[in-house]
Design a protein around this motif. Structure first.
Motif, PDB file in Angstrom:
ATOM      1  N   GLU A   1      57.126  -6.908 -15.982  1.00 31.41           N
ATOM      2  CA  GLU A   1      56.967  -5.469 -15.793  1.00 31.41           C
ATOM      3  C   GLU A   1      57.949  -4.960 -14.748  1.00 31.41           C
ATOM      4  N   LEU A   2      58.092  -5.732 -13.667  1.00 33.96           N
ATOM      5  CA  LEU A   2      59.018  -5.367 -12.598  1.00 33.96           C
ATOM      6  C   LEU A   2      60.444  -5.245 -13.123  1.00 33.96           C
ATOM      7  N   ARG A   3      60.903  -6.281 -13.816  1.00 32.83           N
ATOM      8  CA  ARG A   3      62.298  -6.295 -14.261  1.00 32.83           C
ATOM      9  C   ARG A   3      62.523  -5.435 -15.498  1.00 32.83           C
ATOM     10  N   GLY A   4      61.475  -5.279 -16.316  1.00 31.68           N
ATOM     11  CA  GLY A   4      61.614  -4.387 -17.453  1.00 31.68           C
ATOM     12  C   GLY A   4      61.792  -2.940 -17.023  1.00 31.68           C
ATOM     13  N   ARG A   5      61.189  -2.595 -15.896  1.00 28.57           N
ATOM     14  CA  ARG A   5      61.277  -1.219 -15.411  1.00 28.57           C
ATOM     15  C   ARG A   5      62.490  -0.997 -14.518  1.00 28.57           C
ATOM     16  N   TRP A   6      62.799  -1.991 -13.674  1.00 27.94           N
ATOM     17  CA  TRP A   6      63.794  -1.781 -12.632  1.00 27.94           C
ATOM     18  C   TRP A   6      65.017  -2.684 -12.733  1.00 27.94           C
ATOM     19  N   GLY A   7      65.074  -3.569 -13.727  1.00 26.27           N
ATOM     20  CA  GLY A   7      66.234  -4.442 -13.837  1.00 26.27           C
ATOM     21  C   GLY A   7      66.061  -5.721 -13.021  1.00 26.27           C
ATOM     22  N   PRO A   8      67.174  -6.397 -12.697  1.00 26.21           N
ATOM     23  CA  PRO A   8      67.096  -7.729 -12.061  1.00 26.21           C
ATOM     24  C   PRO A   8      66.735  -7.678 -10.574  1.00 26.21           C
ATOM     25  N   VAL A   9      65.497  -7.322 -10.282  1.00 29.88           N
ATOM     26  CA  VAL A   9      65.025  -7.324  -8.892  1.00 29.88           C
ATOM     27  C   VAL A   9      64.902  -8.777  -8.415  1.00 29.88           C
ATOM     28  N   PRO A  10      65.392  -9.110  -7.222  1.00 35.40           N
ATOM     29  CA  PRO A  10      65.281 -10.489  -6.724  1.00 35.40           C
ATOM     30  C   PRO A  10      63.824 -10.920  -6.564  1.00 35.40           C
ATOM     31  N   VAL A  11      63.567 -12.192  -6.880  1.00 35.79           N
ATOM     32  CA  VAL A  11      62.231 -12.775  -6.749  1.00 35.79           C
ATOM     33  C   VAL A  11      62.335 -14.024  -5.885  1.00 35.79           C
ATOM     34  N   VAL A  12      61.469 -14.121  -4.877  1.00 34.56           N
ATOM     35  CA  VAL A  12      61.371 -15.317  -4.039  1.00 34.56           C
ATOM     36  C   VAL A  12      60.042 -15.986  -4.359  1.00 34.56           C
TER      37      VAL A  12
END
Length: 216
Positions: free
Chosen positions: A72-83
């Motif tokens: 959901e995060l990346r579908g909405r906002w693109g390649p957001v970094p994940v740790v």
């Protein structure tokens, strides 16, 4: 829809781990820069409203309920970094992603998040969070000294393989020094590698903190 990055978002079902991670990140990046929750539903609501700068979440979350959150995060906002913290490495996520195996080193956590978020520099931290910071260093098995500086006062707490072994504050050492530092209303902290000059503390960190709560 604004693409301006929002806060660092920390999602962890463990309230204890969440408090510790949020405390360390707020010190490094500022109180307003970090949001934390134990509920993926709350995180999803925040994601719907704004783009997080970084998502910090355990690997076991990312391999169970987490993928829907990350998708959901990346579908909405693109390649957001994940740790990803704790648990085994989860290789199904495309980059940018960083995996920090347990025990999570708080210094490395700040460093990895700092790849995408500018550091706020030295700042104050409420010492009500200091016990959470200590818990994170203890779980990481760190050896060194945590220096805490408040106006006109300085205290230090030494760790050895994650165990509290010594504390000093002015003329006081041991439990008295530890309890005094935990009573301060504000302060700055920094961790450095240094051997303990003495051994004045015994007992586990939870036991020592429980004694401090009883005294303070």
């Amino acid at each position: 829809m604004s693409a301006r990055p929002g806060p660092i978002l920390v999602v962890d079902a463990s309230a204890e781990r969440l408090r510790a991670s949020v405390a360390v990140l707020r010190y490094g990046f500022g109180p307003a820069a970090v949001r934390g929750t134990t509920e993926p539903e709350d995180a999803a609501g925040w994601i719907a409203c704004e783009r997080p700068a970084v998502l910090v979440t355990p690997a076991d979350t990312a391999s169970s309920s987490g993928p829907s959150l990350v998708e959901e995060l990346r579908g909405r906002w693109g390649p957001v970094p994940v740790v990803l913290t704790h648990g085994p490495e989860f290789k199904a996520l495309p980059p940018p992603v960083v995996h920090l195996p347990a025990p999570v080193d708080p210094v490395r956590l700040r460093s990895e998040v700092g790849r995408w978020v500018p550091c706020a520099g030295a700042g104050t931290i409420a010492t009500t969070l200091l016990s959470d910071v200590m818990a994170l260093y203890a779980r990481a098995g760190r050896t060194g000294v945590l220096d805490v500086r408040a106006p006109a006062r300085t205290g230090s707490v030494w760790f050895e393989d994650g165990e509290l072994v010594h504390a000093a504050c002015g003329a006081h050492t041991g439990a008295t020094a530890l309890f005094e530092v935990l009573c301060w209303n504000e302060g700055r902290f920094a961790f450095r590698c240094a051997p303990a000059p003495a051994r004045s503390l015994s007992g586990s960190l939870p036991e020592l903190l429980a004694r401090a709560d009883a005294v303070t």
